[in-house]
Design a protein around this motif. Structure first.
Motif: not given
Length: 485
Positions: A173-197
């Motif tokens: 239940x936790x995995x299914x409900x929280x991972x969409x939010x986690x995926x969005x947060x991680x994508x934003x962070x890693x895309x920001x890091x990519x911009x500086x790379x």
């Protein structure tokens, strides 16, 4: 073992606020929920990973040109299709993958395979991902003045491992409900890091000593083995799909699972390859985690490390969750939650050993290649069985452990399945090429690593050849897509 069906309403899937007590028991039709597309973020969240940067960089360090690395990255993502195919068995059977494989190895044979292969794969991936967060967390703390080479990595490892086990305890239940939010947060962070790379990338990069002929093929095949080992290891994909209704279209399950894992993997592994073109060898010798943080502004470094830790928790939380059901599937009288704690303790111990003895880049490449010896044959035979059975499994039969039951076979052992997976692993070892072991055939071909394709062909070929009944089933008219198993 108690009857697999759940009739007590108190045992239905727990709300988000309560740990999931269900283990491998069958999921009743009344408890099925969700859509196939819900699986996409579940697989995307753990695959927005710093390990992708590490693996991508290693392709350039092997001597490839950028375009060659990109070809290998795309090819290495194709096995995600097998992960998707295997996931379809979850809704069909209504139980975990470690139970479904009783159809492949037999009731007793499955206990041996899950106890050895399943635990090894889980322990390796737990350790690799905790290792990444340990190195990154220790590097950040070192910049803040905490430089103890032993206590700091230990602290980070134990803290992250404890949070990971909590995720596994709360479960599906936790995995299914929280991972969409986690995926969005991680994508934003890693895309920001990519911009500086990207400003540091040498777009016209040429390898110092361009590879040709056998050395080039050796580098590309080794890179493919490293990349393919990740999707091939996810034979636990049925565990995340088992709550879906049996009417869910199989093609949708395959697409959501495969694309969820492959797309972020391709993107950020490619960024890792680009990253390596802008870092000199001296900086890389200090560790990719140090070289990467050095490219980021001071304010972004801590955010990126937090992202790495969140990714580690999401990936290892899923791994620990599925591994926690392995004990039950092999007959150990332990409930899922204490089992998750045991899994976490094993992974933590291996992580601590690796933290004290190796670098992140060395550990990732070596462990992923060795993992292929097991993950390649086990994933191949699982996907082959799913296809031959036309996606049809009886949950009732899978839980019948009495002599003479449908999956009892010969004294509880299914020789075709066991022989196929063993031969696949043996053949893979002959073609494997890495720092720890170079097989005789790999050595004779200039260190080319064909362990993945050859082991897959051998495993599938032997299993199909030794299963005439399943071959006949393959030629029958299939059940309409989306129909119940």
């Amino acid at each position: 073992m108690s009857h697999p069906h759940i009739t007590d309403p108190a045992s239905y899937p727990e709300p988000l606020a309560h740990p999931e007590t269900r283990g491998i028991e069958l999921i009743e039709a009344s408890e099925r929920h969700g859509r196939a597309r819900d699986l996409f973020p579940v697989w995307a969240a753990p695959n927005v990973s710093v390990l992708n940067f590490t693996v991508g960089a290693s392709l350039i360090l092997l001597g490839m040109e950028l375009w060659q690395a990109l070809v290998v990255i795309i090819a290495g993502s194709l096995p995600w299709i097998l992960t998707g195919i295997v996931a379809t068995s979850g809704p069909a059977a209504g139980t975990s993958g470690s139970v479904i494989t009783r159809a492949i190895y037999g009731i007793r044979g499955n206990r041996v395979v899950v106890a050895f292969f399943g635990w090894f794969i889980s322990a390796v991936f737990l350790a690799l991902n905790w290792l990444a967060s340990s190195f990154m967390g220790a590097e950040l703390l070192a910049q803040l003045g905490f430089t103890d080479p032993v206590l700091v990595p230990l602290f980070v490892t134990i803290l992250v491992a404890a949070i990971t086990v909590l995720v596994a305890v709360f479960g599906h239940s936790l995995i299914l409900r929280s991972y969409p939010v986690v995926a969005s947060v991680l994508l934003a962070i890693f895309l920001l890091v990519t911009a500086f790379i990207l400003p540091h990338v040498q777009w016209g990069y040429t390898a110092p000593s361009p590879l040709e002929g056998l050395p080039l093929w050796a580098a590309m095949t080794i890179g493919f083995a490293i990349l393919a080992s990740s999707p091939l290891s996810y034979s636990n994909s049925p565990d995340l799909a088992r709550y879906l209704p049996t009417s869910t279209k199989r093609s949708h399950i395959i697409a959501a699972t495969a694309l969820g894992g492959a797309l972020p993997g391709i993107l950020f592994t490619s960024v890792g390859a680009l990253l390596a073109t802008g870092i000199d060898a001296a900086a890389m010798d200090l560790g990719i985690e140090s070289a990467l943080l050095a490219l980021l502004p001071a304010w972004l470094g801590p955010i990126f490390v937090v992202g790495v830790i969140i990714n580690t928790i999401s990936l290892n939380g899923m791994t620990t969750y599925t591994a926690s059901m392995a004990f039950q599937s092999i007959g150990v009288p332990i409930r899922r939650i204490p089992s998750a704690v045991v899994v976490g303790a094993i992974g933590t111990a291996l992580t601590i050993y690796l933290v004290m003895s190796t670098s992140l880049l060395e550990a990732v490449n070596l462990m992923l290649q060795l993992l292929v010896l097991i993950s390649g044959p086990t994933m191949t035979i699982f996907a082959t069985d799913v296809i031959l059975r036309r996606y049809r499994y009886s949950g009732e039969d899978l839980f019948n452990e009495k002599p003479g039951s449908p999956f009892w076979y010969s004294g509880g052992w299914h020789i075709p399945g066991l022989l196929a997976v063993i031969l696949g692993a043996v053949v893979a070892s002959l073609f494997l090429s890495n720092a720890a072991w170079t097989g005789p055939i790999a050595a004779a071909t200039g260190s080319m690593d064909l362990s993945v394709p050859v082991s897959m062909i051998v495993t599938a070929g032997v299993y199909i050849a030794l299963n005439p009944a399943l071959r006949r089933g393959f030629n029958k008219t299939p059940v309409a897509e989306g129909a119940p198993a």
